[in-house]
Design a protein around this motif. Sequence first.
Motif, PDB file in Angstrom:
ATOM      1  N   TRP A   4      -0.959 -28.113 -22.913  1.00  0.00           N
ATOM      2  CA  TRP A   4      -1.956 -28.105 -21.839  1.00  0.00           C
ATOM      3  C   TRP A   4      -3.216 -27.413 -22.331  1.00  0.00           C
ATOM      4  N   VAL A   6      -7.641 -26.675 -21.266  1.00  0.00           N
ATOM      5  CA  VAL A   6      -8.612 -26.598 -20.178  1.00  0.00           C
ATOM      6  C   VAL A   6      -9.904 -27.250 -20.629  1.00  0.00           C
ATOM      7  N   PHE A  60      -7.352 -29.636 -16.175  1.00  0.00           N
ATOM      8  CA  PHE A  60      -6.261 -29.391 -17.107  1.00  0.00           C
ATOM      9  C   PHE A  60      -5.822 -30.721 -17.694  1.00  0.00           C
ATOM     10  N   TYR A  62      -2.898 -32.464 -20.506  1.00  0.00           N
ATOM     11  CA  TYR A  62      -1.743 -32.366 -21.383  1.00  0.00           C
ATOM     12  C   TYR A  62      -1.884 -33.467 -22.422  1.00  0.00           C
ATOM     13  N   VAL A  92      -3.312 -23.572 -23.059  1.00  0.00           N
ATOM     14  CA  VAL A  92      -3.029 -22.615 -21.993  1.00  0.00           C
ATOM     15  C   VAL A  92      -1.629 -22.052 -22.253  1.00  0.00           C
ATOM     16  N   GLU A  96       1.429 -19.052 -17.976  1.00  0.00           N
ATOM     17  CA  GLU A  96       0.332 -19.225 -17.024  1.00  0.00           C
ATOM     18  C   GLU A  96       0.308 -20.647 -16.476  1.00  0.00           C
ATOM     19  N   MET A  97       0.573 -21.607 -17.323  1.00  0.00           N
ATOM     20  CA  MET A  97       0.584 -22.993 -16.870  1.00  0.00           C
ATOM     21  C   MET A  97       1.771 -23.248 -15.960  1.00  0.00           C
ATOM     22  N   LYS A  98       2.834 -22.493 -16.135  1.00  0.00           N
ATOM     23  CA  LYS A  98       4.022 -22.637 -15.286  1.00  0.00           C
ATOM     24  C   LYS A  98       3.673 -22.363 -13.821  1.00  0.00           C
ATOM     25  N   VAL A 100       0.661 -22.767 -12.364  1.00  0.00           N
ATOM     26  CA  VAL A 100      -0.143 -23.894 -11.880  1.00  0.00           C
ATOM     27  C   VAL A 100       0.756 -25.102 -11.616  1.00  0.00           C
ATOM     28  N   ILE A 152      -5.206 -17.267 -15.405  1.00  0.00           N
ATOM     29  CA  ILE A 152      -5.387 -18.473 -16.217  1.00  0.00           C
ATOM     30  C   ILE A 152      -6.097 -18.056 -17.497  1.00  0.00           C
TER      31      ILE A 152
END
Length: 180
Positions: A4, A6, A60, A62, A92, A96-98, A100, A152
């Motif tokens: 992921w 940004v 975001f 992926y 990311v 932290e992405m978990k 979101v 984030i």
Amino acid sequence: MEDWYVIYTKSGNELNVKYLLDTQLADENVRVLVPRRKLVERRKGQKVVTLKTVFPGYVFIYIDMNDVNYYRIVEIPGVIGVLKNDYYPVPVPADEMKVVLSLTEKSEVIDYSTVVYIGGFVKVIDGPLKGLEGHIIDIDKRKHRARVRISIMGEPRVVQLGVQQLEGAMDDTDKGVESL
């Protein structure tokens, strides 16, 4: 390797960039995410449900961020850049992405959470904020919104998310949810 990342955009241009990324990178294994939240607003005395971007100016993605994909992304109209260190795009962090992804697991639109007031404390019993009580800064009962702190890329961000069915009693002394 897919991860992921940004992408920076102009605020208010996130959905246009998402559409362009989806169409121009359709041949890749790509997922583009623009988290939005439901909020109740008053317009001309009427309650209206609106959708607002949770992270204005952020999209975001992926993707396998190789040189070819990087240049394909930054050439898309509306893209300002990709978050990177001095030279390379930085993914990311997974933890932290978990957060979101947990908020958006059912769809990109974050629905309301059900909140119960117990004395001076707030307990989230349902919805995307369930289990994030320690991150709630405060709740605006009149606007049915909770301000939540989410990290984030190592930076704390305060986002507003909608809450529904405020139960129990809350008086003017029940402020400062930060201490939870």
